[in-house]
Design an enzyme around this catalytic site. Structure first.
Site, PDB file in Angstrom:
ATOM      1  N   HIS A  81      57.861  17.418  17.778  1.00  0.00           N
ATOM      2  CA  HIS A  81      57.934  17.932  19.140  1.00  0.00           C
ATOM      3  C   HIS A  81      56.741  18.814  19.492  1.00  0.00           C
ATOM      4  CE1 HIS A  81      59.828  19.352  22.878  1.00  0.00           C
ATOM      5  NE2 HIS A  81      60.744  18.402  22.711  1.00  0.00           N
ATOM      6  N   HIS A 132      60.348  10.142  19.978  1.00  0.00           N
ATOM      7  CA  HIS A 132      60.064  11.410  20.667  1.00  0.00           C
ATOM      8  C   HIS A 132      59.135  12.286  19.847  1.00  0.00           C
ATOM      9  CE1 HIS A 132      60.648  14.244  23.841  1.00  0.00           C
ATOM     10  NE2 HIS A 132      61.409  15.102  23.172  1.00  0.00           N
ATOM     11  N   HIS A 158      69.824  16.734  26.319  1.00  0.00           N
ATOM     12  CA  HIS A 158      69.440  16.927  24.918  1.00  0.00           C
ATOM     13  C   HIS A 158      70.670  16.923  24.020  1.00  0.00           C
ATOM     14  CE1 HIS A 158      66.042  18.490  27.239  1.00  0.00           C
ATOM     15  NE2 HIS A 158      65.290  18.239  26.185  1.00  0.00           N
ATOM     16  N   ASP A 217      67.386  13.739  24.260  1.00  0.00           N
ATOM     17  CA  ASP A 217      66.198  14.010  23.458  1.00  0.00           C
ATOM     18  C   ASP A 217      66.485  14.917  22.270  1.00  0.00           C
ATOM     19  OD1 ASP A 217      64.835  12.568  25.354  1.00  0.00           O
ATOM     20  OD2 ASP A 217      63.445  14.180  25.902  1.00  0.00           O
TER      21      ASP A 217
END
Length: 281
Positions: free
Chosen positions: A158, A154, A248, A103
């Site tokens: 964020h 995504h 990540h 991510d």
């Protein structure tokens, strides 16, 4: 960050309403290159997965057209249904299959090393990218796609999705899909909510944009930088058929994540696991 990527007038809320009306067709999720239908499993995961990306201005709203007449047929599966929970695991990919996912990228400091490790072992993974990072690194998106990895959405910056209005969710998901489609020639088919925090609006809007929601089974918590040994141990302990591992490749210092992948990937393969990616048809 550039501020002129997508003109605001491209938003067409009517198209969103129409798309939501037809987003009920059942589609198939399978392993690459073949498999059987998978199902969403379990209860929604606890909110997790790292700190928010640095705040930046995002471009305007995505033109809400999940599939285009110019997109090759293999990139135009049936519109997904509106889910009530995300996919957390993919148990029907095969007894030896696992899914690795990353991510918050792409980040030129860490993503190239992760791609190189995956390439060394001929493994495919899922990359859920943030729009503000993807906009600055389109070459890394193309490298992901060229290597056979799945590039997912995504959000742009964020945020905590349940705190956003429908219009803001459209901007966050749509702007990121626009960047991915511009770089790769096709929109993303998967998305992941930051922190694993979903709500009905996000499920509806994601489906209208042609995307399925993907969560995870094993959270490495690598964003807390717990140490390479700890990350490796968590992946090995959680390894099982169909699990989705969350790591990540951006959002902070990800050197531990890179070092851990270098260790646990060959260990998983030695244990007989086949890291793969799902595809939709």
């Amino acid at each position: 960050m550039k501020h002129d990527q997508i003109p605001a007038e491209r938003r067409t809320l009517l198209r969103l309403a129409l798309a939501l009306g037809v987003a009920t067709a059942v589609n198939t999720v399978a392993a690459d290159p073949a498999g059987t239908p998978a199902r969403p499993g379990g209860e929604p995961p606890a909110p997790a997965s790292g700190p928010p990306a640095a705040a930046r201005a995002r471009p305007g709203a995505y033109r809400l057209r999940p599939m285009t007449s110019t997109t090759p047929p293999r990139f135009r599966p049936a519109a997904p249904p509106v889910r009530t929970r995300p996919f957390e695991e993919l148990p029907d990919l095969g007894d030896d299959a696992m899914v690795l996912s990353f991510d918050d990228g792409p980040d030129p400091r860490y993503t190239p090393d992760i791609l190189a490790i995956l390439r060394r072992y001929d493994v495919r993974a899922m990359f859920f990218v943030c729009g503000e990072m993807a906009a600055d690194n389109p070459g890394l998106l193309r490298e992901m796609a060229d290597d056979g990895h799945v590039v997912g959405n995504h959000s742009w910056s964020h945020p905590l999705i349940p705190k956003l209005s429908r219009g803001a969710i459209v901007d966050e998901l749509g702007s990121t899909s626009e960047v991915i489609e511009k770089a790769l020639g096709a929109p993303p088919l998967w998305y992941r909510a930051p922190y694993g925090a979903w709500n009905r609006n996000s499920f509806e809007i994601g489906a209208a944009m042609g995307m399925e929601p993907m969560a995870w089974t094993v959270d490495t918590l690598d964003w807390t930088t717990p140490g390479t040994d700890t990350i490796v141990r968590r992946v090995k302990k959680g390894a099982a058929p169909g699990v989705v591992v969350l790591s990540h490749d951006a959002g902070g210092n990800r050197s531990q994540s890179v070092a851990a992948l270098r260790r646990y990937l060959p260990a998983l393969i030695e244990r007989g696991y086949r890291p793969t990616v799902p595809y939709r048809s």
